[in-house]
Design an enzyme around this catalytic site. Structure first.
Site, mmCIF file in Angstrom:
data_model
loop_
_atom_site.group_PDB
_atom_site.id
_atom_site.type_symbol
_atom_site.label_atom_id
_atom_site.label_comp_id
_atom_site.label_asym_id
_atom_site.label_seq_id
_atom_site.Cartn_x
_atom_site.Cartn_y
_atom_site.Cartn_z
ATOM 1 N N TYR A 146 0.850 -1.199 0.000
ATOM 2 C CA TYR A 146 0.000 0.000 0.000
ATOM 3 C C TYR A 146 0.891 1.256 0.000
ATOM 4 C CZ TYR A 146 -3.129 3.570 1.965
ATOM 5 O OH TYR A 146 -3.835 4.729 2.193
ATOM 6 N N LYS A 184 -14.879 -0.294 6.424
ATOM 7 C CA LYS A 184 -13.468 -0.632 6.229
ATOM 8 C C LYS A 184 -13.010 -1.784 7.136
ATOM 9 C CE LYS A 184 -10.456 2.458 5.267
ATOM 10 N NZ LYS A 184 -9.528 3.598 5.310
HETATM 11 N N1 LIG Z 1 -8.555 6.567 5.989
HETATM 12 C C1 LIG Z 1 -7.296 6.893 6.230
HETATM 13 O O1 LIG Z 1 -6.861 6.905 7.398
HETATM 14 C C2 LIG Z 1 -6.365 7.253 5.116
HETATM 15 C C3 LIG Z 1 -5.047 7.643 5.433
HETATM 16 C C4 LIG Z 1 -4.184 7.974 4.403
HETATM 17 C C5 LIG Z 1 -4.602 7.953 3.093
HETATM 18 N N2 LIG Z 1 -5.863 7.562 2.789
HETATM 19 C C6 LIG Z 1 -6.261 7.544 1.387
HETATM 20 O O2 LIG Z 1 -7.486 8.219 1.243
HETATM 21 C C7 LIG Z 1 -8.233 7.659 0.152
HETATM 22 C C8 LIG Z 1 -9.626 7.277 0.631
HETATM 23 O O3 LIG Z 1 -9.486 6.288 1.642
HETATM 24 P P1 LIG Z 1 -10.695 5.805 2.535
HETATM 25 O O4 LIG Z 1 -10.214 5.723 3.926
HETATM 26 O O5 LIG Z 1 -11.893 6.600 2.228
HETATM 27 O O6 LIG Z 1 -10.857 4.301 2.030
HETATM 28 P P2 LIG Z 1 -12.127 3.530 1.424
HETATM 29 O O7 LIG Z 1 -11.654 2.129 1.202
HETATM 30 O O8 LIG Z 1 -13.307 3.734 2.266
HETATM 31 O O9 LIG Z 1 -12.340 4.278 0.043
HETATM 32 C C9 LIG Z 1 -11.702 3.919 -1.162
HETATM 33 C C10 LIG Z 1 -12.773 3.895 -2.227
HETATM 34 O O10 LIG Z 1 -12.145 3.649 -3.489
HETATM 35 C C11 LIG Z 1 -12.912 2.663 -4.193
HETATM 36 N N3 LIG Z 1 -11.991 2.019 -5.135
HETATM 37 C C12 LIG Z 1 -10.936 1.216 -4.856
HETATM 38 N N4 LIG Z 1 -10.299 0.875 -5.978
HETATM 39 C C13 LIG Z 1 -10.980 1.472 -7.008
HETATM 40 C C14 LIG Z 1 -10.819 1.485 -8.416
HETATM 41 N N5 LIG Z 1 -9.799 0.820 -9.003
HETATM 42 N N6 LIG Z 1 -11.691 2.169 -9.168
HETATM 43 C C15 LIG Z 1 -12.724 2.865 -8.592
HETATM 44 N N7 LIG Z 1 -12.927 2.879 -7.253
HETATM 45 C C16 LIG Z 1 -12.051 2.193 -6.476
HETATM 46 C C17 LIG Z 1 -13.478 1.754 -3.118
HETATM 47 O O11 LIG Z 1 -14.619 1.026 -3.531
HETATM 48 C C18 LIG Z 1 -13.795 2.780 -2.030
HETATM 49 O O12 LIG Z 1 -15.100 3.303 -2.181
HETATM 50 C C19 LIG Z 1 -7.425 6.479 -0.344
HETATM 51 O O13 LIG Z 1 -6.660 6.885 -1.464
HETATM 52 C C20 LIG Z 1 -6.512 6.166 0.822
HETATM 53 O O14 LIG Z 1 -5.336 5.521 0.416
HETATM 54 C C21 LIG Z 1 -6.762 7.211 3.763
#
Ligand SMILES: NC(=O)c1ccc[n+]([C@@H]2O[C@H](COP(=O)([O-])OP(=O)(O)OC[C@H]3O[C@@H](n4cnc5c(N)ncnc54)[C@H](O)[C@@H]3O)[C@@H](O)[C@H]2O)c1
Length: 313
Positions: A146, A184
């Site tokens: 990741y 999640k």
């Molecule tokens: N939640 C955290 O603490 C955190 C921290 C750092 C970075 N991030 C980043 O923030 C972003 C959102 O994360 P989140 O926590 O909302 O996670 P999440 O898993 O809830 O959201 C990710 C979304 O992307 C969709 N997805 C995945 N692969 C896809 C694809 N190939 N095409 C279309 N849709 C796709 C999933 O269905 C999901 O709805 C991500 O890029 C994640 O890496 C999150």
């Protein structure tokens, strides 16, 4: 203004979509303002998060070029790229890296072609167990696939920004918590995991001795940082955290206070197989973001947790 949100059925994407919808209503009145389009393949996201969303939704995979055919009919001013495989324990490292990186490249190309400003999600995972507080220009030590996929995207952005005058801003989110993260499961925040144990009366098992810390940032602050990034013309990659890490022991104290419980942590050893990949601390140096974007997080950990659980009671 046309705005595309990739991964908009996920935790952060859905909070962002709903906040944009509200902002449009406040600024322009109903039926005016932003034309919101979400693209999500629902691999981890949940349509329940979008119950109140009134914009367009396309079920599609951003790692496949053909998913953009339909989108090419629109001209976008802003793209928020949140789509990503976010489960750090995902079993297929190669697929995780290739999906996340291909998805990123497709979105970047699409943004360049349509002249849109790109605001994308990077992560504190790029720093691994590097020096604290974590600064944007320090050496990166991703501990898993990741983190590697996020480093790859950031590397592409740095090269692109040097070569072209692209409107790209990367936000390295630290540990985000708040409403809309339930789907999640094991990848949801430690705050959510511990609150569920308390709710079910289960032991609060954490790694010895609970002094690991996370720069936990409330999702409302993450949304506000994205809106700020959308409205600025800053380019580059920025940390988005609070600058104030909290230990797991302290989180348990805060949750006990909120739920009026008296749970004590149960400590156990970090399994040796996990030790090398475990991030012990995250701590953002937030000075670059606050200097360039004139923005700081608003919620302390106590205020954020209180707001979180009062909103989902
Ligand atoms: N939640 C955290 O603490 C955190 C921290 C750092 C970075 N991030 C980043 O923030 C972003 C959102 O994360 P989140 O926590 O909302 O996670 P999440 O898993 O809830 O959201 C990710 C979304 O992307 C969709 N997805 C995945 N692969 C896809 C694809 N190939 N095409 C279309 N849709 C796709 C999933 O269905 C999901 O709805 C991500 O890029 C994640 O890496 C999150």
């Amino acid at each position: 203004m046309n705005i595309l949100i990739t991964g908009g059925a996920g935790f952060i994407g859905s909070n962002l979509a709903l906040a944009l919808q509200k902002q449009a209503l406040n600024r322009f009145g109903s039926g005016q303002g932003y034309n919101l389009i979400i693209i999500d393949n629902l691999s981890s996201g949940n349509l329940e998060n979008l119950k109140e969303y009134k914009g367009n939704f396309i079920r599609g995979d951003v790692s496949k070029k053909e998913s953009f055919t339909q989108l090419k009919k629109e001209k976008f001013e802003v793209i928020f790229h949140q789509a990503s495989i976010t489960d750090t324990t995902y079993s297929d490292d190669k697929k995780m890296i290739s999906d996340n990186v291909e998805g990123f490249k497709n979105v970047l190309n699409f943004a360049n072609d349509s002249g849109a400003r790109l605001v994308y999600a990077s992560s504190a995972a790029v720093y691994g167990n590097g020096p604290l507080p974590m600064k944007e220009n320090q050496k990166l030590f991703p501990l898993n696939a990741y983190g590697i996929s996020k480093c790859e995207a950031d590397k592409i952005v740095k090269e692109t920004i040097e070569k072209k005058n692209s409107q790209i801003i990367g936000l390295r989110y630290f540990n985000v918590y708040g409403p809309g993260e339930e789907h999640k499961g094991k990848s949801a925040s430690m705050i959510w995991q511990l609150s569920q144990k308390i709710k079910k009366g289960k032991p609060l098992r954490i790694f010895k001795y609970g002094e690991q810390s996370r720069d936990h940032i409330y999702v409302k602050d993450i949304v506000a940082a994205n809106l700020r990034a959308m409205e600025s013309n800053a380019r580059g990659i920025f940390n988005v955290g609070t600058g104030k890490p909290t230990t797991f022991n302290r989180i348990i104290e805060i949750l006990n206070g909120i739920f009026n419980t008296h749970f004590k942590p149960e400590y156990f050893g970090l399994p040796p197989a996990l030790a090398e990949k475990y991030q012990n601390h995250t701590h953002a140096d937030t000075s670059f973001f606050s200097k360039i974007l004139k923005w700081k997080s608003r919620f302390s950990i106590e205020e954020g947790i209180k707001d979180y659980f009062s909103s989902i009671k």
